[in-house]
Design a protein around this motif. Structure first.
Motif, PDB file in Angstrom:
ATOM      1  N   SER A  80      56.118  28.552  66.819  1.00  0.00           N
ATOM      2  CA  SER A  80      54.619  27.684  66.593  1.00  0.00           C
ATOM      3  C   SER A  80      54.622  26.886  65.514  1.00  0.00           C
ATOM      4  CB  SER A  80      53.458  28.879  66.566  1.00  0.00           C
ATOM      5  OG  SER A  80      53.951  29.749  65.845  1.00  0.00           O
ATOM      6  N   SER A  81      55.376  27.440  64.336  1.00  0.00           N
ATOM      7  CA  SER A  81      55.366  26.669  62.984  1.00  0.00           C
ATOM      8  C   SER A  81      55.926  24.991  63.306  1.00  0.00           C
ATOM      9  CB  SER A  81      56.030  27.187  61.945  1.00  0.00           C
ATOM     10  OG  SER A  81      57.413  27.487  62.261  1.00  0.00           O
ATOM     11  N   ILE A  82      57.107  25.211  63.984  1.00  0.00           N
ATOM     12  CA  ILE A  82      57.841  24.045  64.145  1.00  0.00           C
ATOM     13  C   ILE A  82      56.975  23.012  65.331  1.00  0.00           C
ATOM     14  CG2 ILE A  82      59.951  22.675  65.100  1.00  0.00           C
ATOM     15  CD1 ILE A  82      61.596  25.052  63.962  1.00  0.00           C
ATOM     16  N   GLY A  83      56.457  23.704  66.573  1.00  0.00           N
ATOM     17  CA  GLY A  83      55.820  23.119  67.213  1.00  0.00           C
ATOM     18  C   GLY A  83      54.495  22.615  66.856  1.00  0.00           C
ATOM     19  N   THR A  84      53.814  23.227  65.906  1.00  0.00           N
ATOM     20  CA  THR A  84      52.602  22.523  65.162  1.00  0.00           C
ATOM     21  C   THR A  84      53.116  21.263  64.410  1.00  0.00           C
ATOM     22  OG1 THR A  84      51.836  24.744  65.144  1.00  0.00           O
ATOM     23  CG2 THR A  84      50.665  22.910  63.817  1.00  0.00           C
ATOM     24  N   MET A  85      54.271  21.513  63.983  1.00  0.00           N
ATOM     25  CA  MET A  85      54.793  20.173  63.142  1.00  0.00           C
ATOM     26  C   MET A  85      54.977  19.156  63.986  1.00  0.00           C
ATOM     27  SD  MET A  85      57.192  21.714  60.140  1.00  0.00           S
ATOM     28  CE  MET A  85      57.415  20.158  59.481  1.00  0.00           C
ATOM     29  N   ARG A  86      55.260  19.357  65.180  1.00  0.00           N
ATOM     30  CA  ARG A  86      55.740  18.270  66.358  1.00  0.00           C
ATOM     31  C   ARG A  86      54.365  17.757  66.607  1.00  0.00           C
ATOM     32  NH1 ARG A  86      59.025  14.952  67.478  1.00  0.00           N
ATOM     33  NH2 ARG A  86      60.900  16.256  67.955  1.00  0.00           N
ATOM     34  N   VAL A  87      53.455  18.358  67.172  1.00  0.00           N
ATOM     35  CA  VAL A  87      51.999  18.107  67.614  1.00  0.00           C
ATOM     36  C   VAL A  87      51.515  17.270  66.462  1.00  0.00           C
ATOM     37  CG1 VAL A  87      49.655  19.031  68.237  1.00  0.00           C
ATOM     38  CG2 VAL A  87      51.708  20.103  69.005  1.00  0.00           C
ATOM     39  N   THR A  88      51.546  17.590  65.213  1.00  0.00           N
ATOM     40  CA  THR A  88      50.719  16.992  64.081  1.00  0.00           C
ATOM     41  C   THR A  88      51.610  15.665  63.634  1.00  0.00           C
ATOM     42  OG1 THR A  88      51.352  18.649  62.444  1.00  0.00           O
ATOM     43  CG2 THR A  88      48.983  19.051  63.534  1.00  0.00           C
ATOM     44  N   GLU A  89      52.382  15.282  64.070  1.00  0.00           N
ATOM     45  CA  GLU A  89      53.580  14.217  63.575  1.00  0.00           C
ATOM     46  C   GLU A  89      54.064  14.394  62.396  1.00  0.00           C
ATOM     47  OE1 GLU A  89      50.494  11.071  63.739  1.00  0.00           O
ATOM     48  OE2 GLU A  89      51.386  10.181  65.488  1.00  0.00           O
ATOM     49  N   GLN A  90      54.299  15.722  61.993  1.00  0.00           N
ATOM     50  CA  GLN A  90      55.041  16.185  60.842  1.00  0.00           C
ATOM     51  C   GLN A  90      56.523  15.953  60.943  1.00  0.00           C
ATOM     52  OE1 GLN A  90      53.572  19.749  58.727  1.00  0.00           O
ATOM     53  NE2 GLN A  90      51.843  19.610  60.188  1.00  0.00           N
ATOM     54  N   ILE A  91      57.085  15.970  62.158  1.00  0.00           N
ATOM     55  CA  ILE A  91      58.504  15.942  62.290  1.00  0.00           C
ATOM     56  C   ILE A  91      58.800  14.467  62.351  1.00  0.00           C
ATOM     57  CG2 ILE A  91      60.295  16.117  64.436  1.00  0.00           C
ATOM     58  CD1 ILE A  91      58.905  18.905  64.668  1.00  0.00           C
ATOM     59  N   ASP A  92      57.746  13.500  63.235  1.00  0.00           N
ATOM     60  CA  ASP A  92      57.951  12.179  63.162  1.00  0.00           C
ATOM     61  C   ASP A  92      57.758  11.538  61.437  1.00  0.00           C
ATOM     62  OD1 ASP A  92      57.904  12.156  65.733  1.00  0.00           O
ATOM     63  OD2 ASP A  92      55.589  11.561  65.930  1.00  0.00           O
ATOM     64  N   ALA A  93      56.952  12.254  60.816  1.00  0.00           N
ATOM     65  CA  ALA A  93      56.951  11.553  59.350  1.00  0.00           C
ATOM     66  C   ALA A  93      58.442  11.956  58.671  1.00  0.00           C
ATOM     67  CB  ALA A  93      55.732  12.549  58.568  1.00  0.00           C
ATOM     68  N   LEU A  94      58.938  13.255  59.045  1.00  0.00           N
ATOM     69  CA  LEU A  94      60.378  13.275  58.485  1.00  0.00           C
ATOM     70  C   LEU A  94      61.136  12.354  59.042  1.00  0.00           C
ATOM     71  CD1 LEU A  94      60.396  17.366  58.822  1.00  0.00           C
ATOM     72  CD2 LEU A  94      60.510  16.101  56.720  1.00  0.00           C
ATOM     73  N   GLU A  95      61.264  12.051  60.353  1.00  0.00           N
ATOM     74  CA  GLU A  95      62.343  11.416  60.717  1.00  0.00           C
ATOM     75  C   GLU A  95      62.189   9.834  60.048  1.00  0.00           C
ATOM     76  OE1 GLU A  95      61.808  12.146  64.786  1.00  0.00           O
ATOM     77  OE2 GLU A  95      63.185  13.893  64.725  1.00  0.00           O
ATOM     78  N   VAL A  96      60.824   9.449  60.096  1.00  0.00           N
ATOM     79  CA  VAL A  96      60.513   8.017  59.451  1.00  0.00           C
ATOM     80  C   VAL A  96      61.130   7.861  58.067  1.00  0.00           C
ATOM     81  CG1 VAL A  96      58.653   6.413  58.884  1.00  0.00           C
ATOM     82  CG2 VAL A  96      58.657   7.273  61.082  1.00  0.00           C
ATOM     83  N   MET A  97      61.020   9.136  57.127  1.00  0.00           N
ATOM     84  CA  MET A  97      61.195   9.029  55.980  1.00  0.00           C
ATOM     85  C   MET A  97      62.913   9.082  55.892  1.00  0.00           C
ATOM     86  SD  MET A  97      59.165  11.856  54.109  1.00  0.00           S
ATOM     87  CE  MET A  97      57.498  11.941  54.539  1.00  0.00           C
ATOM     88  N   GLY A  98      63.581   9.241  57.062  1.00  0.00           N
ATOM     89  CA  GLY A  98      64.934   9.253  56.875  1.00  0.00           C
ATOM     90  C   GLY A  98      65.491  10.873  56.797  1.00  0.00           C
ATOM     91  N   VAL A  99      64.766  11.500  57.121  1.00  0.00           N
ATOM     92  CA  VAL A  99      65.071  12.953  56.731  1.00  0.00           C
ATOM     93  C   VAL A  99      65.701  13.598  58.232  1.00  0.00           C
ATOM     94  CG1 VAL A  99      64.287  15.484  56.284  1.00  0.00           C
ATOM     95  CG2 VAL A  99      63.617  13.630  55.261  1.00  0.00           C
TER      96      VAL A  99
END
Lengths: 219, 260
Positions: A80-99
């Motif tokens: 649920s914590s990783i899924g929520t990060m996916r839904v709220t674009e937090q994972i996209d934000a990490l990837e765009v930052m180069g993480v």
């Protein structure tokens, strides 16, 4: 990365100790009582109650069933914590930052679960302690007999077997829920569905791997 | 400056971007506009390197993205700031940790230096005394400001914004638009904004690229967009009742003047 690993250890390992301790202690007690109530033949020594409690707790209850409970507790939390990060674009934000998001989110969880055998060793201790308390204070067996029972036919390889599968289960508990969270699609409802699916698959894989390891090491 | 040269992108049978070429200039707010499904988001994600185009090139100040080594691409990512539609703040971190995140990940700055820089950018986006708050404790407008602060904290050369005004009231939208434009000028950044907010188009559209069905239908600026006779863009710009009425009254005034 270090603070993240410590945070995951706190959330996944330390945070699970309470429920694991509670369940282990009382299930250990129940195993002792049920064994005692089924020993009707006076020729069978009462120390068998302690022997059965030890074997059940070390071989199966602590490594496998606590892992199923952890699939519900820690696995759902991870999905649920990783899924929520996916839904709220937090994972996209990490990837765009180069993480490297997969590494950033999953690796600390895998490292945290290296400490999982520590949880299981506490569970084993408390399970046997619970059996002793229930057996002795319930009037089913004397203290000396119980101690004699838990020392009877002790095979150190069984402890190795239990910790080996605990280690494998720890890896399963970190990766399968992370996979379901990381690659989920949709919204809030799908986060809930992903958590349920993740629990089911983690449990299924734990049970199957348990069978395979047991077949390979004990048969 | 970002130069886009004849890029094409498909997903299965869906041909989403069809040979788009344009230049996003430095120090200007460049807008990508178009209806839903016109290819705006795919265009932005292609610029960000999330999607790889099948054809064409994207150059960042002369550096062609497809010819970069993995190390060069990694370095380029540290030069990019992104403001997401839903802000995408890390909800388990405080505002201070969110804004300081790129610095902690990509620089060797000490905690004190990170804190100082975070305070500077939070001050720049007019967010004081919010350092210790969590994103859930902030309003939508404040969350957008934190997202902008996080995007500019590492002095990016390129700033991408995906519908920065979505979910905001008109007044707050204007504040956010002005903030993005001011920051673009102040830091001399190449800013690319994906929007279909007509107020933003008219207010900060120094360069506007209008997409329709994956094709660049028109490009110009916020003055030219009001004068263009391009049918598609007239329909898009004047799609709301408010703008239709404004246009009708302007045309009526024009006709009266012509009759006189």
């Amino acid at each position: 990365m270090k603070p993240l690993i410590f945070k995951e250890i706190d959330d996944l390992i330390v945070g699970s100790l309470g429920i694991v301790a509670f369940i282990s202690f009382f299930i250990g007690g129940v195993v002792a009582i049920q064994t005692a109530l089924n020993l009707t033949n006076p020729l069978i020594p009462k120390s068998l109650i302690a022997f059965a409690t030890r074997q059940s707790v070390i071989l199966e209850f602590s490594p496998t069933f606590i892992s199923i409970i952890m699939a519900g507790r820690a696995g759902s939390y991870i999905t649920s914590s990783i899924g929520t990060m996916r839904v709220t674009e937090q994972i996209d934000a990490l990837e765009v930052m180069g993480v490297n998001a997969l590494n950033y989110l999953v690796f600390p969880k895998i490292i945290a679960f290296i400490l999982y055998p520590f949880v299981i060793s506490i569970s084993m201790f408390l399970g046997i302690l619970g059996g002793m308390m229930a057996g002795v204070y319930g009037g089913f067996i004397g203290m000396e007999e119980f101690i004699q029972g838990i020392r009877t036919d002790f095979i150190p390889f069984h402890v190795f077997y239990a910790f080996l599968k605990t280690f494998v289960f720890g890896f399963i508990l970190a990766t399968i829920p992370s996979f379901h969270g990381f690659y989920m699609k949709g919204g809030a409802l799908e986060v809930g569905k992903a958590s349920t699916t993740s629990f089911v698959w983690t449990s299924v894989v734990i049970i199957l791997v348990n069978y395979i390891i047991t077949q390979l090491l004990l048969s | 400056m970002i130069e886009v040269n004849n890029i094409e992108k498909s997903f299965g049978d869906a041909h989403v971007l069809k040979g788009i070429s344009t230049v996003f200039e430095t120090g200007k707010t460049n807008l990508i506009i178009g209806r839903s499904g016109s290819g705006k988001t795919v265009m932005l994600k292609t610029l960000l390197g999330i999607h790889t185009p099948e054809k064409g090139t994207i150059s960042f100040d002369g550096r062609v993205y497809s010819e970069m080594t993995p190390d060069e691409k990694r370095k380029l990512r540290t030069e990019v700031g992104m403001v997401f539609q839903g802000s995408a703040l890390f909800d388990s971190m405080t505002v201070e940790d969110n804004v300081g995140f790129p610095l902690k990940m990509f620089t060797s700055k000490r905690s004190r230096e990170v804190r100082e820089r975070v305070n500077v950018v939070l001050d720049r986006v007019n967010l004081k005394d919010a350092n210790k708050k969590f994103p859930a404790e902030l309003s939508g407008g404040m969350q957008k400001r934190v997202a902008i602060a996080r995007a500019i904290v590492n002095n990016p050369k390129y700033l991408f914004c995906d519908e920065p005004n979505s979910g905001l009231d008109p007044e707050t939208s204007i504040v956010i638009d002005e903030l993005i434009q001011e920051i673009t000028k102040e830091y001399d950044i190449t800013t690319v904004i994906n929007t279909h907010d007509m107020n933003s188009v008219l207010q900060i559209g120094e360069k506007i690229v209008f997409l329709k069905n994956g094709i660049k239908e028109w490009e110009g600026n916020n003055e030219q967009i009001l004068e263009t006779r391009n049918k598609s863009i007239v329909e898009f710009v004047y799609s709301s009742d408010l703008f239709k009425k404004v246009r009708e009254s302007l045309l009526a005034e024009e006709n009266e003047e012509d009759n006189k």
